[in-house]
Design an enzyme around this catalytic site. Structure first.
Site, PDB file in Angstrom:
ATOM      1  N   HIS A 158       0.835  -1.210   0.000  1.00  0.00           N
ATOM      2  CA  HIS A 158       0.000   0.000   0.000  1.00  0.00           C
ATOM      3  C   HIS A 158       0.870   1.260   0.000  1.00  0.00           C
ATOM      4  O   HIS A 158       0.576   2.224   0.703  1.00  0.00           O
ATOM      5  CB  HIS A 158      -0.972   0.008   1.194  1.00  0.00           C
ATOM      6  CG  HIS A 158      -2.198  -0.826   0.950  1.00  0.00           C
ATOM      7  ND1 HIS A 158      -3.227  -0.410   0.136  1.00  0.00           N
ATOM      8  CD2 HIS A 158      -2.534  -2.055   1.381  1.00  0.00           C
ATOM      9  CE1 HIS A 158      -4.163  -1.346   0.096  1.00  0.00           C
ATOM     10  NE2 HIS A 158      -3.757  -2.357   0.832  1.00  0.00           N
ATOM     11  N   ASP A 210       2.477   1.915  -3.299  1.00  0.00           N
ATOM     12  CA  ASP A 210       2.686   2.174  -4.732  1.00  0.00           C
ATOM     13  C   ASP A 210       1.997   3.460  -5.180  1.00  0.00           C
ATOM     14  O   ASP A 210       2.571   4.250  -5.925  1.00  0.00           O
ATOM     15  CB  ASP A 210       2.266   0.966  -5.603  1.00  0.00           C
ATOM     16  CG  ASP A 210       0.850   0.494  -5.339  1.00  0.00           C
ATOM     17  OD1 ASP A 210       0.246   0.898  -4.320  1.00  0.00           O
ATOM     18  OD2 ASP A 210       0.346  -0.296  -6.160  1.00  0.00           O
ATOM     19  N   GLY A 230      -6.711 -16.016  -8.243  1.00  0.00           N
ATOM     20  CA  GLY A 230      -7.392 -15.192  -7.248  1.00  0.00           C
ATOM     21  C   GLY A 230      -6.872 -15.344  -5.828  1.00  0.00           C
ATOM     22  O   GLY A 230      -7.545 -14.962  -4.884  1.00  0.00           O
ATOM     23  N   GLY A 278      -4.127 -13.869  -4.803  1.00  0.00           N
ATOM     24  CA  GLY A 278      -3.248 -12.735  -4.532  1.00  0.00           C
ATOM     25  C   GLY A 278      -1.817 -12.997  -4.972  1.00  0.00           C
ATOM     26  O   GLY A 278      -0.909 -12.259  -4.608  1.00  0.00           O
ATOM     27  N   SER A 330      -3.066 -13.345 -12.868  1.00  0.00           N
ATOM     28  CA  SER A 330      -3.444 -12.517 -14.023  1.00  0.00           C
ATOM     29  C   SER A 330      -2.205 -11.934 -14.702  1.00  0.00           C
ATOM     30  O   SER A 330      -2.100 -11.957 -15.934  1.00  0.00           O
ATOM     31  CB  SER A 330      -4.424 -11.416 -13.612  1.00  0.00           C
ATOM     32  OG  SER A 330      -3.868 -10.558 -12.640  1.00  0.00           O
ATOM     33  N   GLU A 346      -4.612  -5.437 -18.822  1.00  0.00           N
ATOM     34  CA  GLU A 346      -5.420  -5.632 -17.610  1.00  0.00           C
ATOM     35  C   GLU A 346      -6.324  -4.436 -17.319  1.00  0.00           C
ATOM     36  O   GLU A 346      -7.496  -4.601 -17.000  1.00  0.00           O
ATOM     37  CB  GLU A 346      -4.506  -5.929 -16.410  1.00  0.00           C
ATOM     38  CG  GLU A 346      -5.281  -6.207 -15.132  1.00  0.00           C
ATOM     39  CD  GLU A 346      -4.626  -7.225 -14.196  1.00  0.00           C
ATOM     40  OE1 GLU A 346      -3.695  -7.940 -14.625  1.00  0.00           O
ATOM     41  OE2 GLU A 346      -5.069  -7.309 -13.037  1.00  0.00           O
ATOM     42  N   ASP A 354       2.803  -6.083 -10.298  1.00  0.00           N
ATOM     43  CA  ASP A 354       2.717  -7.501 -10.652  1.00  0.00           C
ATOM     44  C   ASP A 354       3.411  -7.788 -11.973  1.00  0.00           C
ATOM     45  O   ASP A 354       4.172  -8.758 -12.102  1.00  0.00           O
ATOM     46  CB  ASP A 354       1.245  -7.930 -10.797  1.00  0.00           C
ATOM     47  CG  ASP A 354       0.433  -7.642  -9.560  1.00  0.00           C
ATOM     48  OD1 ASP A 354       1.026  -7.234  -8.542  1.00  0.00           O
ATOM     49  OD2 ASP A 354      -0.801  -7.804  -9.627  1.00  0.00           O
TER      50      ASP A 354
HETATM   51  P1  ADP Z   1      -4.755 -12.973  -9.107  1.00  0.00           P
HETATM   52  O1  ADP Z   1      -4.065 -12.213 -10.178  1.00  0.00           O
HETATM   53  O2  ADP Z   1      -4.359 -12.538  -7.742  1.00  0.00           O
HETATM   54  O3  ADP Z   1      -4.649 -14.455  -9.240  1.00  0.00           O
HETATM   55  P2  ADP Z   1      -7.000 -11.786 -10.397  1.00  0.00           P
HETATM   56  O4  ADP Z   1      -8.440 -11.689 -10.037  1.00  0.00           O
HETATM   57  O5  ADP Z   1      -6.265 -10.555 -10.677  1.00  0.00           O
HETATM   58  O6  ADP Z   1      -6.301 -12.625  -9.218  1.00  0.00           O
HETATM   59  O7  ADP Z   1      -6.820 -12.703 -11.676  1.00  0.00           O
HETATM   60  C1  ADP Z   1      -7.448 -13.959 -11.738  1.00  0.00           C
HETATM   61  C2  ADP Z   1      -8.106 -14.092 -13.114  1.00  0.00           C
HETATM   62  O8  ADP Z   1      -7.092 -14.253 -14.124  1.00  0.00           O
HETATM   63  C3  ADP Z   1      -8.961 -15.325 -13.231  1.00  0.00           C
HETATM   64  O9  ADP Z   1     -10.256 -15.093 -12.759  1.00  0.00           O
HETATM   65  C4  ADP Z   1      -8.931 -15.553 -14.736  1.00  0.00           C
HETATM   66  O10 ADP Z   1      -9.817 -14.678 -15.400  1.00  0.00           O
HETATM   67  C5  ADP Z   1      -7.533 -15.128 -15.123  1.00  0.00           C
HETATM   68  N1  ADP Z   1      -6.593 -16.269 -15.189  1.00  0.00           N
HETATM   69  C6  ADP Z   1      -5.394 -16.359 -14.562  1.00  0.00           C
HETATM   70  N2  ADP Z   1      -4.757 -17.522 -14.884  1.00  0.00           N
HETATM   71  C7  ADP Z   1      -5.573 -18.170 -15.756  1.00  0.00           C
HETATM   72  C8  ADP Z   1      -5.477 -19.430 -16.459  1.00  0.00           C
HETATM   73  N3  ADP Z   1      -4.431 -20.241 -16.310  1.00  0.00           N
HETATM   74  N4  ADP Z   1      -6.500 -19.759 -17.271  1.00  0.00           N
HETATM   75  C9  ADP Z   1      -7.582 -18.943 -17.421  1.00  0.00           C
HETATM   76  N5  ADP Z   1      -7.714 -17.778 -16.776  1.00  0.00           N
HETATM   77  C10 ADP Z   1      -6.742 -17.373 -15.950  1.00  0.00           C
HETATM   78 MG    MG Z   2      -4.233 -10.125 -10.535  1.00  0.00          MG
END
Ligand code: ADP
Ligand code: MG
Length: 413
Positions: free
Chosen positions: A56, A58, A145, A147, A151, A183, A195
């Site tokens: 917190h 950035d 998801g 953390g 993504s 993103e 990230d």
């Molecule tokens: P985090 O980045 O912390 O894991 P986010 O909510 O930012 O959480 O990102 C998760 C999202 O990224 C998932 O809901 C999906 O849409 C996408 N995602 C990540 N990895 C994959 C994967 N291997 N296949 C499909 N979707 C993915």
């Molecule tokens: Mg993410």
């Protein structure tokens, strides 16, 4: 507390180390072949990340110290003599099959937006390409998801693949930017860029010092493996709630604090010692805003101190002081910034009591994961203690990962 759960026998825990990189790349290539019916041109991958310290800060131009984790997202891909972009994932049934020349954010929904968004973000660089068609098969190891930035791993693996297939001659920073644009502007999620920087620019055995004012970075030696140390990640499985609203509120508080202190950002509000800091903070009338400022200013200092310790010697030599900084970071996030939840606090307290050198929440808070700096041979014991504490609280069982500082995005085969 639910005392019915017996802590008598230590809970068995499974520490999931990431499957080997070359086997995982091979698997992605096979999945591509099964899915598209021919061999991919190559496989590229990018890691998830944890932020070691610097939370917190950035959005107040502070410093962060993330590292890439061993868990990666793989993209097996091939160029096709068409203009179709076809994207599939081993983790999600939704598929994309779209004209790659006419991509718009509105036309793509769900997870494929993170991949298509990268191609869209790079569009000005590919105007000369004869065709833009490609097939991409995604196979990710980073839990979604939790953390740990699945993504960014997904975007950055896609950026490596697209760069190579279309020979775009981009620099690593261009790929970081394309991933961020994918993103924020295409998938419509919010990200500060930490990230993607960590996923692309990290080096094995190193953390990445990131200056959020100008996005400059440098590798910092953080060789846990040779020192018999490890980072235990606990995905607390806590349900994220009110994250967006609370995030916006914290940001607003920190902006109010900077205004009250008459500085552009809290990065500029330096104090020589705790007494000088108290004097400085007394200029902020609102008690809550004052605590928010206290977190940001002390957290920025902790990152500097952490960095200085790593410059002065090995992780082993300073492990107690480094651990203390991790602990202080969490306590500040709990008391001054108020972004922890019981799951995060219970995991951190249990890790410390079980002998971790230091432990803290990582990421934005309100759920997500914690990290603990542990002796490698005690990781299981610490995980077991966290597991027991969760059972006592009646929480869902957490998931554990062992992470070593890993190499950023690149080609696998
Ligand atoms: P985090 O980045 O912390 O894991 P986010 O909510 O930012 O959480 O990102 C998760 C999202 O990224 C998932 O809901 C999906 O849409 C996408 N995602 C990540 N990895 C994959 C994967 N291997 N296949 C499909 N979707 C993915
Ligand atoms: Mg993410």
């Amino acid at each position: 507390m639910n005392s019915a759960a017996s802590p008598a026998s230590p809970a068995t825990v499974e520490l999931s180390a990431a499957p080997g990189r070359s086997e995982a790349a091979e698997r992605a290539a096979q999945l591509f072949e099964e899915s598209f019916g021919y061999e991919p041109d190559g496989v590229w991958s990018a890691p998830g990340r944890v932020n070691i310290i610097g939370e917190h800060v950035d959005y107040q131009d502070g410093f962060c110290l993330p590292m890439a984790i061993s868990h990666r997202c793989f993209a097996a891909a091939a160029r096709t003599p068409t203009d179709r972009l076809r994207v599939r994932s081993a983790q999600d049934e939704t598929v994309l099959d779209i004209d790659a020349r006419t991509l718009t954010p509105e036309a793509v929904t769900g997870w494929p937006a993170y991949v298509a968004g990268v191609l869209w973000a790079l569009r000005s660089r590919i105007s000369g390409a004869s065709t833009r068609g490609m097939d991409i098969m995604i196979d990710g190891q980073v839990p979604l998801g939790a953390g740990l930035s699945s993504s960014a791993a997904l975007e950055c693996a896609s950026a490596e693949a697209i760069e190579a297939l279309l020979t775009l001659s981009t620099e690593p920073l261009d790929r970081v930017r394309a991933a961020i644009t994918a993103e924020t502007d295409f998938a419509g999620a919010s990200t500060g860029g930490l990230d993607q920087s960590a996923s692309v620019l990290s080096r094995e055995g190193h953390a990445l010092f990131l200056d959020c004012r100008d996005f400059s970075t440098r590798p910092v030696p953080w060789d846990l493996a040779s020192q018999g140390l490890a980072l235990l990640i606990t995905d607390t499985r806590a349900e994220h709630s009110h994250v967006d609203g609370e995030y916006t509120a914290r940001r607003a508080d920190s902006e109010r604090a900077a205004e009250a202190l008459g500085v552009p950002t809290l990065r500029d509000a330096e104090a020589a010692d705790p007494a000088a800091l108290q004097t400085l903070l007394s200029r902020i009338g609102d008690e809550v805003v004052r605590r928010r400022a206290h977190h940001v200013i002390t957290e920025i200092q902790r990152v500097k101190d952490f960095d200085a310790l790593l410059a002065a010697g090995s992780v082993r030599e300073h492990v107690a002081e480094l651990g203390a900084l991790l602990n202080a970071s969490h306590d500040s996030l709990r008391e001054d910034y108020e972004v922890t939840v019981p799951h995060l606090d219970v995991a951190v307290d249990a890790a410390r009591a079980a002998g971790a050198h230091g432990a803290r929440m990582t990421g934005g808070g309100f759920g997500g994961s914690t990290i603990a700096l542990v002796e490698a041979d005690q990781a299981e014991q610490v995980a077991s203690a966290i597991s027991t504490a969760f059972a006592e609280q009646g929480f869902e069982a957490p998931v554990f990962f062992l992470a070593l500082p890993s190499e950023g995005a690149g080609q696998d085969r």
